[in-house]
Design a protein around this motif. Structure first.
Motif, PDB file in Angstrom:
ATOM      1  N   ARG A  38      58.875   9.920  15.978  1.00  0.00           N
ATOM      2  CA  ARG A  38      59.638   9.302  14.555  1.00  0.00           C
ATOM      3  C   ARG A  38      60.136  10.589  13.744  1.00  0.00           C
ATOM      4  N   THR A  61      74.306   0.897  16.947  1.00  0.00           N
ATOM      5  CA  THR A  61      73.421   0.348  16.339  1.00  0.00           C
ATOM      6  C   THR A  61      71.909   0.411  17.116  1.00  0.00           C
ATOM      7  N   THR A  62      71.087  -0.021  16.156  1.00  0.00           N
ATOM      8  CA  THR A  62      69.736  -0.024  17.054  1.00  0.00           C
ATOM      9  C   THR A  62      69.630  -1.080  17.963  1.00  0.00           C
ATOM     10  N   HIS A  67      66.173   3.278  20.074  1.00  0.00           N
ATOM     11  CA  HIS A  67      65.536   4.816  19.698  1.00  0.00           C
ATOM     12  C   HIS A  67      66.457   5.283  18.604  1.00  0.00           C
ATOM     13  N   ASP A  69      68.133   5.202  15.375  1.00  0.00           N
ATOM     14  CA  ASP A  69      68.656   4.831  14.128  1.00  0.00           C
ATOM     15  C   ASP A  69      69.691   5.731  13.016  1.00  0.00           C
ATOM     16  N   ALA A  72      68.905   6.024   9.336  1.00  0.00           N
ATOM     17  CA  ALA A  72      67.689   6.907   9.042  1.00  0.00           C
ATOM     18  C   ALA A  72      68.135   8.199   9.149  1.00  0.00           C
TER      19      ALA A  72
END
Length: 239
Positions: A38, A61-62, A67, A69, A72
């Protein structure tokens, strides 16, 4: 110094960036996104964020790459910038840094794959973190895109194929479209990951054949990168 790496793919490893951080005995943490790690939830425990490259773009895009993002990552980069943390973006990372500051990435005039010179601009030659560097130095490349420019960004280096190779967006914010971290092993992993891509690009003027890619010597540019990082770390610590 607390250094955190965002690594999108195993074949886009930090290379000389990681070796520098370990040699200087900085505290090193990483988010290997391809392996399910993460992102850090905040910028609080980061002094220097290094965002590596990858085959994605800020528009990926996701759904296309679960994996990765981009939203984010851009938010984390923006939080680091707002907190006056240091950020170095490499290739895709440089494009994400520009996006985080409001500058969308663009297609580079030419794709570049291999070792080609970058030339310091007048601003680059006068910049204290590049003091004493050669006006032209060989650097690694592996890209199609380039970072966007904010109104207060300054281009510090360019190449024949791409006008935005090193960009500063602020005192501690740097985008490297070029790959000064390359070494022999990292280039071999990139070759293995991109056989089809290299074949499709074979006729482009700034794409070296595989045999030449394997022969390139990256030690001098690794040393220049370490000098830059030492100066960035010293400036950050002094502040």
């Amino acid at each position: 110094m607390r250094v955190h790496f965002i690594v999108h793919e195993a074949f886009e490893a930090p290379g000389a960036y990681a070796r520098w951080a370990l040699r200087r005995q900085h505290t090193v943490t990483s988010s290997h996104l391809y392996d399910g790690d993460r992102l850090p939830p905040t910028a609080d425990d980061i002094d220097l964020l290094v965002v590596m490259g990858g085959p994605q773009s800020p528009a990926t895009t996701t759904a296309e790459c679960p994996h990765f993002d981009a939203v984010a990552e851009i938010a984390l980069i923006a939080a680091c910038a707002a907190a006056s943390k240091a950020v170095v973006g490499v290739c895709l990372g440089a494009q994400l840094l520009g996006e985080a500051l409001g500058a969308p990435c663009l297609r580079s005039p030419e794709p570049e794959v291999g070792s080609f010179p970058v030339t310091l601009t007048e601003a680059g030659r006068e910049h204290p973190l590049f003091d004493g560097f050669e006006k032209r130095l060989d650097s690694g490349h592996w890209h199609h895109d380039m970072p966007g420019l904010t109104t207060d960004a300054t281009v510090l280096a360019a190449s024949e194929g791409c006008p935005r190779q090193i960009v500063t967006y602020g005192r501690f914010l740097y985008g490297f479209q070029c790959h000064m971290e390359f070494d022999e092993g990292l280039v071999q992993r990139l070759i293995e990951s991109a056989e089809g891509e290299l074949a499709a690009l074979a006729d482009h003027g700034f794409v070296q054949p595989v045999e030449e890619l394997r022969r390139n010597d990256h030690r001098a540019m690794n040393e220049r990168l370490e000098t830059f990082l030492d100066r960035l770390a010293a400036e950050y610590s002094a502040a």
